[in-house]
Motif scaffolding. Structure first.
Motif, PDB file in Angstrom:
ATOM      1  N   VAL A 276      23.632  66.128  18.486  1.00 37.64           N
ATOM      2  CA  VAL A 276      23.944  65.070  17.516  1.00 37.64           C
ATOM      3  C   VAL A 276      24.313  65.682  16.169  1.00 37.64           C
ATOM      4  O   VAL A 276      25.291  65.281  15.525  1.00 37.64           O
ATOM      5  CB  VAL A 276      22.753  64.104  17.375  1.00 37.64           C
ATOM      6  CG1 VAL A 276      22.980  63.144  16.204  1.00 37.64           C
ATOM      7  CG2 VAL A 276      22.551  63.320  18.667  1.00 37.64           C
ATOM      8  N   TYR A 281      26.496  63.815  13.065  1.00 40.17           N
ATOM      9  CA  TYR A 281      25.665  62.644  12.799  1.00 40.17           C
ATOM     10  C   TYR A 281      24.259  63.069  12.398  1.00 40.17           C
ATOM     11  O   TYR A 281      23.823  64.202  12.673  1.00 40.17           O
ATOM     12  CB  TYR A 281      25.527  61.774  14.053  1.00 40.17           C
ATOM     13  CG  TYR A 281      26.768  61.097  14.560  1.00 40.17           C
ATOM     14  CD1 TYR A 281      27.383  60.079  13.834  1.00 40.17           C
ATOM     15  CD2 TYR A 281      27.298  61.431  15.806  1.00 40.17           C
ATOM     16  CE1 TYR A 281      28.510  59.426  14.322  1.00 40.17           C
ATOM     17  CE2 TYR A 281      28.423  60.783  16.300  1.00 40.17           C
ATOM     18  CZ  TYR A 281      29.029  59.788  15.560  1.00 40.17           C
ATOM     19  OH  TYR A 281      30.136  59.150  16.045  1.00 40.17           O
ATOM     20  N   ASP A 283      20.394  62.033  13.554  1.00 42.98           N
ATOM     21  CA  ASP A 283      19.881  61.517  14.829  1.00 42.98           C
ATOM     22  C   ASP A 283      18.939  60.356  14.589  1.00 42.98           C
ATOM     23  O   ASP A 283      17.893  60.492  13.958  1.00 42.98           O
ATOM     24  CB  ASP A 283      19.155  62.633  15.591  1.00 42.98           C
ATOM     25  CG  ASP A 283      18.780  62.210  17.004  1.00 42.98           C
ATOM     26  OD1 ASP A 283      19.255  61.127  17.436  1.00 42.98           O
ATOM     27  OD2 ASP A 283      18.046  62.944  17.673  1.00 42.98           O
TER      28      ASP A 283
END
Length: 288
Positions: A276, A281, A283
């Motif tokens: 991730v 991103y 998480d």
């Protein structure tokens, strides 16, 4: 890798099934023309429509067949439409509604409130009381299995198993949290339309590329705070065999037209925290 299958909810607003069906016919090569018959007796009908797992209300168009294209339309007063689920035995009566459709005048639409189940066979019966009418049958495609591999170089391959025919729609679905307003947004990326690759039962998910697409859809760039990934998943839509090219109307007896079904399935799974973060991103996954 664990995969979760999600229940498919109703889409926003009920769609006019005739319009949607004709759009699908155009993409599959199905012949949806209705030819006048020489030996019609008022008990033969043309049906147009399909059962849709995404909808809580099913709709079909019904018209009486005429011996001449110039003949007067057949009055459907007294015509009864029912459907039967061959798995549960449930029989449902459909309601008639006369509606106006641009370019097609006034038409008769029959509707019933239920959601078809995957793998169930349904028979539609259109008849006047005490007389033999038109019968059509379809089986909703069963749910395929899904196998998800571990990502390699931020590319994750997923495989659909026990697939009766190719999907007509596959999309990755990302749910993300926007940090500025703390609200969730869902972005679907339709594969084969975003520069990604698919084959009949395989999807190569380009996770990093998808993140850039998600950012673009939300009018963001790398200068903004990172989004938080809440869930990643796949949406699959499967048409019944009646949609296959040159399938014809072999599933309709004593009548004409088209009657099929469409199934939609949603799956989700978890990515590792490391993956991730490599994607870009934060998480925020809470479970598959």
């Amino acid at each position: 890798m664990s995969v979760t299958v999600h229940d498919v909810g109703q889409t926003a607003g009920a769609r006019m099934v005739l319009v949607a069906a004709l759009a699908l016919f155009a993409g599959t090569g199905c012949d949806n023309t209705i030819d006048p018959l020489d030996d019609v007796d008022g008990d033969q009908f043309a049906v147009q429509g399909y059962l849709d797992m995404e909808e809580n209300v099913q709709r079909i168009r019904v018209e009486g067949l005429r011996s001449s294209i110039l003949g007067e339309s057949v009055d459907l007063t007294g015509v009864v439409v029912t459907s039967r689920d061959h798995v549960t035995g449930e029989v449902i009566m459909w309601d008639r509604e006369t509606v106006q459709i641009d370019g097609d005048g006034t038409v008769d639409i029959y509707s019933a409130e239920f959601r078809p189940e995957p793998g169930h066979r349904y028979t539609l019966d259109v008849a006047r009381p005490g007389r033999q009418g038109t019968v059509a049958t379809t089986m909703v495609p069963p749910q395929p299995g899904l196998t998800v591999t571990e990502p390699v170089n931020l590319i994750q391959t997923v495989f659909l198993t026990d697939l009766p025919r190719s999907p007509d729609f596959m999309a990755m679905k990302y749910e993300v949290l926007v940090p500025e307003n703390n609200e969730f947004e869902t972005v679907e990326i339709v594969y084969e339309q975003e520069g990604t690759s698919t084959v009949r039962n395989r999807l190569d998910v380009r996770l990093a590329t998808d993140r850039f697409i998600v950012q673009g859809r939300l009018f963001r760039d790398d200068n903004d705070a990172p989004l938080t990934l809440a869930q990643v998943g796949l949406v699959v839509r499967l048409p019944s065999q009646e949609f296959e090219r040159n399938a014809g109307s072999g599933n309709i007896s004593n009548g004409e037209g088209f009657f099929g079904s469409v199934a939609r399935f949603e799956y989700s799974w978890q990515l590792s925290e490391q993956v991730v973060r490599e994607i870009g991103y934060e998480d925020g996954q809470q479970g598959g």
